[in-house]
Design an enzyme around this catalytic site. Structure first.
Site, PDB file in Angstrom:
ATOM      1  N   HIS A   1      -8.706 -23.814 -37.040  1.00 27.30           N
ATOM      2  CA  HIS A   1     -10.086 -24.196 -37.344  1.00 27.30           C
ATOM      3  C   HIS A   1     -10.160 -25.405 -38.269  1.00 27.30           C
ATOM      4  CE1 HIS A   1     -11.115 -20.572 -35.388  1.00 27.30           C
ATOM      5  NE2 HIS A   1     -11.119 -19.763 -36.414  1.00 27.30           N
TER       6      HIS A   1
ATOM      7  N   ASP B   1     -11.347 -22.500 -29.355  1.00 30.86           N
ATOM      8  CA  ASP B   1     -11.516 -22.364 -30.804  1.00 30.86           C
ATOM      9  C   ASP B   1     -13.017 -22.343 -31.041  1.00 30.86           C
ATOM     10  OD1 ASP B   1     -11.844 -22.730 -33.548  1.00 30.86           O
ATOM     11  OD2 ASP B   1     -10.046 -23.958 -33.742  1.00 30.86           O
ATOM     12  N   HIS B   2     -13.568 -21.169 -31.395  1.00 26.62           N
ATOM     13  CA  HIS B   2     -15.016 -21.022 -31.419  1.00 26.62           C
ATOM     14  C   HIS B   2     -15.682 -21.936 -32.451  1.00 26.62           C
ATOM     15  CE1 HIS B   2     -14.004 -18.228 -34.734  1.00 26.62           C
ATOM     16  NE2 HIS B   2     -15.198 -18.525 -35.190  1.00 26.62           N
TER      17      HIS B   2
END
Length: 520
Positions: free
Chosen positions: A264, A201-202
């Site tokens: 996110h 998950d960036h």
């Protein structure tokens, strides 16, 4: 109302320790789906920044894998991507040396025979460059190819070698509901052990997100008041000004809840709400995050809002509505905005509402966490101030800006210098990352790629967390699917979303913070 701004002085970077770099062992990084935008825009620029900083081993290789026959053209295309998207000068002395480590292998993801040829190619590169047995497989493909790639890697003996360390990185989405997430996890864990799986998950690679843990647990003044006794409510916003950017078919299947909120935003919520871990190893941090998610009760549908943008004006330009976007159903009921109220039923947070919202084509691009503290029990200064712009006493507010103006601001009340009356004005102490540490070209993938090569899973999603969050949101998705929205679109592009989202907070006496960004 006047606002006075106070800026925190930049840190003395001469005191930052040097030489504490972590360098992985020699190995080969294999990127499936390498012809897509993610590799060119994010992954290769991130890897080059690591190379510039001498954080990659002396011996390594990067092998792009996709179906198109690109050959040597691939390395040149990646070089151009590094320059364009990595803020790198095309004459950079290190660039040619880095590109020499890049090669390409054409492969049909559905053809088992091609994986035997891939294994032979990786073995050849390892022997030719004396690299060693370590392998990192990065799945940057469409989700429907994840399971097949993993199964074929296992069938060729590339998942569990006798020597070296092998891991697989999987881009989101990790399923589209609870059942599909469980099935994907089962298929992946049938080949790779959970310790080998890195669900990326960036958002967790962003410095400001990582700093949440440092801010809470490295500063003794905040943690004692980080609980229900002092905090009134928490808002987390992920607002974008862009539309679907040509990704109509993808977004039609996803929507805002699947695309942003379920992953996110839940990661951000967990970092705000978790208990102090016993240490900062991956198991301890993941354990505390999971406890937060497990403490969230089922979400009543009345506590959720969905929206879809229509035509409007963004940044002074007229833009079309979602249903007019390329390759989008003209009668689509896909949400481009989602808002909801959550509760965390544990000792620290009982009674504190958490409000989450995410949307496209909003008025401003901003991802922020706003923590509003309770008012003092007796507002004695309200009795003294009789006129002027600074007579309203505002609650203390802590704002953590994730993007684009990365920083932290604390609002508190201060006396205005005057002899006529006791006027109290809100002021802001503002810490800005760029001012303190300089502008960074990092895109978040640098830290995550390095951690994956080192085997550090702290900033990656575990299967238990993925399934817990899907269990929370799948009933919401099912309820939305069962009852089509009565009015879509229901907000103008360039606005702060649908009016019904305002009513969600008004019911509990709150309001969305729309003055997002750096304090004026």
């Amino acid at each position: 109302m006047a606002t006075v701004q106070m800026r925190v002085r930049p840190a003395d970077l001469s005191q930052v320790p040097k030489g504490a770099e972590r360098i992985p062992d020699p190995g080969i990084l294999v990127i499936f789906g390498a012809s897509g935008d993610l590799t060119k825009r994010k992954l290769l620029p991130a890897l080059y920044h690591l190379f510039q900083s001498n954080l990659l081993p002396e011996k390594f290789a990067i092998v792009g894998v996709a179906r198109r026959p690109l050959g040597d053209e691939f390395a040149q295309d990646m070089r151009e991507g590094i320059v364009e998207f990595g803020d790198v000068d095309k004459s950079d002395a290190k660039l040619d040396g880095f590109v020499s480590h890049i090669s390409y292998f054409a492969l049909n993801f559905d053809d088992p025979g091609h994986y035997a040829a891939l294994k032979a190619e990786l073995d050849r590169i390892a022997e030719e460059k004396n690299i060693g047995p370590d392998r990192l497989f990065y799945l940057a493909t469409a989700p429907e190819f994840f399971a097949g790639i993993v199964q074929n890697l296992g069938a060729q003996g590339m998942a569990q070698p006798e020597k070296g360390r092998v891991a697989v990185v999987i881009e989101k989405p990790f399923g589209h509901d609870l059942d599909s997430a469980r099935e994907l996890n089962h298929q992946v864990n049938a080949v790779f052990q959970e310790s080998q799986v890195f669900r990326i998950d960036h958002y967790l690679g962003k410095e400001t997100v990582q700093n949440l843990l440092v801010f809470r647990f490295a500063n003794g003044i905040f943690e004692p008041i980080w609980k229900r006794n002092y905090i009134d409510h928490v808002q987390i916003t992920a607002a974008e000004t862009i539309g679907v950017e040509g990704r109509g078919p993808f977004y039609e299947k996803a929507g805002a809840l699947r695309d942003v909120v379920q992953n996110h935003m839940m990661e951000l919520l967990a970092l705000v709400a978790l208990e102090p871990p016993s240490s900062f190893d991956s198991d301890s941090v993941r354990r505390e995050k999971l406890k937060v998610w497990q403490a969230i009760p089922s979400i009543p549908i009345l506590n959720t809002v969905r929206g879809q943008y229509g035509p409007g004006i963004v940044d002074g330009e007229h833009v079309i509505g979602y249903r007019d976007e390329d390759r989008v159903n003209p009668d689509s009921s896909t949400e481009t905005y989602a808002a909801l109220q959550l509760a965390i039923e544990n000792w620290r947070w009982a009674g504190v509402p958490f409000f989450l919202r995410a949307g496209k084509r909003m008025k401003k691009r901003a991802t922020e966490i706003s923590i509003q503290f309770k008012q003092p029990p007796l507002l004695i200064f309200d009795r003294l101030a009789t006129s002027g712009p600074c007579t309203e006493i505002q609650p203390n507010l802590l704002t953590i800006r994730i993007q684009p103006d990365e920083g932290i601001a604390l609002r508190f009340g201060a006396k205005v210098p005057t002899t006529s009356e006791m006027a109290v004005c809100p002021v802001n102490m503002d810490f800005d990352y760029e001012t303190a540490f300089g502008k960074s070209t990092a895109n978040g993938y640098e830290r995550l790629l390095l951690d994956a090569m080192l085997g550090d899973q702290t900033l990656f999603a575990h299967r238990d967390g993925v399934e817990t969050n899907w269990a929370l949101y799948t009933p919401v998705l099912q309820a939305w699917a069962a009852k089509k929205p009565q009015v879509f679109p229901n907000y103008f592009a360039g606005s702060w979303g649908p009016e019904c989202a305002d009513h969600l907070l008004e019911a509990s006496g709150h309001a969305w913070r729309n003055d997002l960004g750096r304090p004026a």
